[in-house]
Design a protein around this motif. Sequence first.
Motif, mmCIF file in Angstrom:
data_model
loop_
_atom_site.group_PDB
_atom_site.id
_atom_site.type_symbol
_atom_site.label_atom_id
_atom_site.label_comp_id
_atom_site.label_asym_id
_atom_site.label_seq_id
_atom_site.Cartn_x
_atom_site.Cartn_y
_atom_site.Cartn_z
ATOM 1 N N PRO A 242 0.837 -1.204 0.000
ATOM 2 C CA PRO A 242 0.000 0.000 0.000
ATOM 3 C C PRO A 242 0.870 1.252 0.000
ATOM 4 O O PRO A 242 1.865 1.342 0.719
ATOM 5 C CB PRO A 242 -0.800 -0.129 1.299
ATOM 6 N N GLY A 243 0.513 2.193 -0.859
ATOM 7 C CA GLY A 243 1.287 3.423 -0.975
ATOM 8 C C GLY A 243 2.323 3.396 -2.073
ATOM 9 O O GLY A 243 2.953 4.420 -2.351
ATOM 10 N N THR A 244 2.515 2.228 -2.716
ATOM 11 C CA THR A 244 3.481 2.136 -3.806
ATOM 12 C C THR A 244 2.768 2.187 -5.151
ATOM 13 O O THR A 244 1.560 2.018 -5.250
ATOM 14 C CB THR A 244 4.305 0.838 -3.729
ATOM 15 N N GLU A 245 3.558 2.409 -6.206
ATOM 16 C CA GLU A 245 3.019 2.537 -7.555
ATOM 17 C C GLU A 245 2.805 1.162 -8.179
ATOM 18 O O GLU A 245 3.656 0.281 -8.084
ATOM 19 C CB GLU A 245 3.964 3.370 -8.412
ATOM 20 N N VAL A 246 1.663 0.991 -8.830
ATOM 21 C CA VAL A 246 1.322 -0.255 -9.503
ATOM 22 C C VAL A 246 1.151 0.037 -10.990
ATOM 23 O O VAL A 246 0.560 1.051 -11.360
ATOM 24 C CB VAL A 246 0.011 -0.858 -8.951
ATOM 25 N N THR A 247 1.673 -0.865 -11.830
ATOM 26 C CA THR A 247 1.492 -0.720 -13.277
ATOM 27 C C THR A 247 0.889 -1.997 -13.844
ATOM 28 O O THR A 247 1.404 -3.095 -13.626
ATOM 29 C CB THR A 247 2.826 -0.426 -13.986
ATOM 30 N N ILE A 248 -0.225 -1.831 -14.549
ATOM 31 C CA ILE A 248 -0.868 -2.924 -15.272
ATOM 32 C C ILE A 248 -0.508 -2.765 -16.743
ATOM 33 O O ILE A 248 -0.623 -1.663 -17.289
ATOM 34 C CB ILE A 248 -2.395 -2.894 -15.108
ATOM 35 N N VAL A 249 -0.084 -3.834 -17.397
ATOM 36 C CA VAL A 249 0.239 -3.763 -18.818
ATOM 37 C C VAL A 249 -0.712 -4.658 -19.603
ATOM 38 O O VAL A 249 -1.226 -5.646 -19.096
ATOM 39 C CB VAL A 249 1.700 -4.165 -19.089
ATOM 40 N N ASP A 332 16.623 -8.893 11.437
ATOM 41 C CA ASP A 332 15.610 -8.632 12.465
ATOM 42 C C ASP A 332 14.260 -8.522 11.778
ATOM 43 O O ASP A 332 14.141 -8.654 10.566
ATOM 44 C CB ASP A 332 15.942 -7.343 13.224
ATOM 45 N N THR A 333 13.231 -8.256 12.564
ATOM 46 C CA THR A 333 11.892 -7.981 12.063
ATOM 47 C C THR A 333 11.489 -6.602 12.540
ATOM 48 O O THR A 333 11.700 -6.263 13.714
ATOM 49 C CB THR A 333 10.881 -9.025 12.570
ATOM 50 N N TRP A 334 10.896 -5.801 11.639
ATOM 51 C CA TRP A 334 10.546 -4.432 11.978
ATOM 52 C C TRP A 334 9.125 -4.096 11.531
ATOM 53 O O TRP A 334 8.531 -4.809 10.730
ATOM 54 C CB TRP A 334 11.491 -3.443 11.275
ATOM 55 N N THR A 335 8.635 -2.998 12.062
ATOM 56 C CA THR A 335 7.415 -2.351 11.577
ATOM 57 C C THR A 335 7.781 -0.912 11.289
ATOM 58 O O THR A 335 8.239 -0.190 12.193
ATOM 59 C CB THR A 335 6.284 -2.417 12.613
ATOM 60 N N THR A 336 7.621 -0.476 10.062
ATOM 61 C CA THR A 336 8.111 0.841 9.676
ATOM 62 C C THR A 336 7.353 1.968 10.375
ATOM 63 O O THR A 336 6.149 1.857 10.642
ATOM 64 C CB THR A 336 8.016 1.034 8.151
ATOM 65 N N ASP A 337 8.090 3.026 10.669
ATOM 66 C CA ASP A 337 7.450 4.232 11.217
ATOM 67 C C ASP A 337 7.409 5.348 10.187
ATOM 68 O O ASP A 337 7.016 6.476 10.499
ATOM 69 C CB ASP A 337 8.180 4.700 12.482
ATOM 70 N N ASP A 341 14.244 3.817 5.698
ATOM 71 C CA ASP A 341 13.985 2.744 4.738
ATOM 72 C C ASP A 341 13.373 1.555 5.455
ATOM 73 O O ASP A 341 13.798 1.219 6.561
ATOM 74 C CB ASP A 341 15.306 2.315 4.065
ATOM 75 N N PRO A 342 12.354 0.946 4.868
ATOM 76 C CA PRO A 342 11.779 1.179 3.537
ATOM 77 C C PRO A 342 10.625 2.163 3.501
ATOM 78 O O PRO A 342 9.905 2.218 2.488
ATOM 79 C CB PRO A 342 11.307 -0.224 3.143
ATOM 80 N N PHE A 343 10.393 2.925 4.575
ATOM 81 C CA PHE A 343 9.377 3.975 4.644
ATOM 82 C C PHE A 343 7.944 3.440 4.559
ATOM 83 O O PHE A 343 7.095 3.831 5.349
ATOM 84 C CB PHE A 343 9.599 5.033 3.541
ATOM 85 N N ILE A 344 7.662 2.593 3.571
ATOM 86 C CA ILE A 344 6.327 2.017 3.399
ATOM 87 C C ILE A 344 6.432 0.506 3.497
ATOM 88 O O ILE A 344 7.351 -0.091 2.951
ATOM 89 C CB ILE A 344 5.734 2.402 2.023
ATOM 90 N N ALA A 345 5.511 -0.115 4.217
ATOM 91 C CA ALA A 345 5.537 -1.577 4.346
ATOM 92 C C ALA A 345 4.147 -2.085 4.687
ATOM 93 O O ALA A 345 3.256 -1.323 5.076
ATOM 94 C CB ALA A 345 6.536 -2.011 5.409
ATOM 95 N N ASP A 346 3.979 -3.400 4.534
ATOM 96 C CA ASP A 346 2.729 -4.073 4.874
ATOM 97 C C ASP A 346 2.901 -4.703 6.259
ATOM 98 O O ASP A 346 3.290 -5.859 6.377
ATOM 99 C CB ASP A 346 2.405 -5.128 3.820
ATOM 100 N N ARG A 347 2.670 -3.905 7.287
ATOM 101 C CA ARG A 347 2.851 -4.342 8.676
ATOM 102 C C ARG A 347 4.286 -4.819 8.913
ATOM 103 O O ARG A 347 5.219 -4.095 8.581
ATOM 104 C CB ARG A 347 1.801 -5.394 9.038
ATOM 105 N N ASN A 348 4.485 -6.032 9.426
ATOM 106 C CA ASN A 348 5.844 -6.491 9.754
ATOM 107 C C ASN A 348 6.583 -6.980 8.507
ATOM 108 O O ASN A 348 5.989 -7.518 7.580
ATOM 109 C CB ASN A 348 5.790 -7.629 10.770
ATOM 110 N N TYR A 349 7.899 -6.814 8.540
ATOM 111 C CA TYR A 349 8.773 -7.283 7.467
ATOM 112 C C TYR A 349 10.123 -7.595 8.091
ATOM 113 O O TYR A 349 10.416 -7.225 9.235
ATOM 114 C CB TYR A 349 8.919 -6.218 6.378
#
Length: 499
Positions: A242-249, A332-337, A341-349
């Motif tokens: 969510p928040g990233t660019e998506v391209t459909i071709v 490690d495992t993080w939740t972005t604030d 980096d990576p600024f945007i994430a889907d909950r934990n990564y």
Amino acid sequence: MKTLIKKIIHKGWPVVFLLAILTLSTVASCKDDDGGNNLPVIHYLRLTDPVLADSTFTDVERGTMLAVIGENLDGVIEVYINNQKISFNSTYSTPTSLIITVPYDEDFKLTSTNPELQAELRIVTNHGTATFPMHVLSPGPNIFFVSAFYPIEPGDEVTLMGQNFYEIKRIYFSKDSVEVTMPITDYQVSNDYEQITFNMPDKLKEGGYIFVDCYTDEASIEFVPAGPKPAITGISSTMPMPGTEVTIVGKNFINVSKVNINGEFDIPKEDLEVSEAMNAITFTMPEAPENSGKIIVATISGTAELEGFYPREHIVLDFDNRGSRSWGDNSDTWTTDGTTDPFIADRNYSGIKGTISANNSWWGQIVTTTFWPGNDIIPDDTPISELELQFECYVTKLFDGPVLEIQIGGNFDASLKDYVPVSSFTGKTETAEWMQCSIPLESLVAEATWKEFTSRVNENPQDANTQLGIYVRNPSNKNDVSVEFYVDNFRIVPIQKEN
């Protein structure tokens, strides 16, 4: 003479020698007939292959090697094609033949785009000049799509978008590609030869095909007045953050009204960017859908669908609900604030970051527990060769020396070594943004079917915490190399087949 020729062909002697033998047998009588006139003459052109000796022509492709057959062709000083000097090898020259190659480089001018040039071959010798009509063919035409405001009515302006619209002989409509329904005589070709514009004839109201017949070749495209049906051929990621660019071709994204996400919400027209060629749609993913499903693109002439968007049932590891990091150095495992980096994430990564020394074969790891989809999601008899491992990856900067090793199912003998993350959409390592990576499962798994694989990994449930691992090593001599990348949403899905 015939016996000698057979010996030459059998021994594989140079083509030019064969040409010389063939033509010398007739040169004496020619000289007698012309009364001693030794001006050079070109009789015909043919390919250098002796088998094709009877194939003469005046139209040639760029890059073709030609045998020029004539008289008094000795003493060649210069050779010109389309009034442009070309290089030649004097070794391949006899009084009755000369072998040349038509230039293929971009600087060589064609008469199709430079009509002021003379379409001819000119050979300059020390005793005269010989010319011969020769037409160097342009690249063949292609039609990509029809640009117009749909539905198209008689009198509306229509533009064919494509390339290589050189030396057009005719443009016409046909319902069956055989009988001409309607010729188009009033049209304009753009200066770059990539567009043809005309007005729709009053009498033509039904669909069919548009043909563009050029000197070199012919191109066609289906014509549907109401608009051709759209199609989706791919997407930048099946689980975009969510928040990233998506391209459909795909193709025929004409007057797109909306994009529906898994039946849960729409991306409205004002939030969509459609390419000029109407073959790509770009938007920002506002949120993640709750369920798996399909993307639907709505256009003026119908809808196009892409199954398998957000395939949640296929997830094997997402660091949230399915699987988790067990252990690993420099990981490690993080939740972005949203501040680093990576600024945007889907909950934990999860991810690995730090500095690795030269020739280091054991440095950083992400070792995880996993969840394998059951046979209700992936049938038991599914060949491993038809599946792939997909995941989202965020690389802060290009790898310079370090590489990854990925093992799945605890079988290190089948692990993928020396891997560098690349986008399955662009084929490049995209930095400072999430990208989808795709790895054929047969590159990671030794078993032949899904049942064989799951039967083995489920035999020892206690080993579940080691069944997917990512390891960083540095086989190069580069010291103190910075590594930083993040991963999320691992899933095993069918390999997408092109439509």
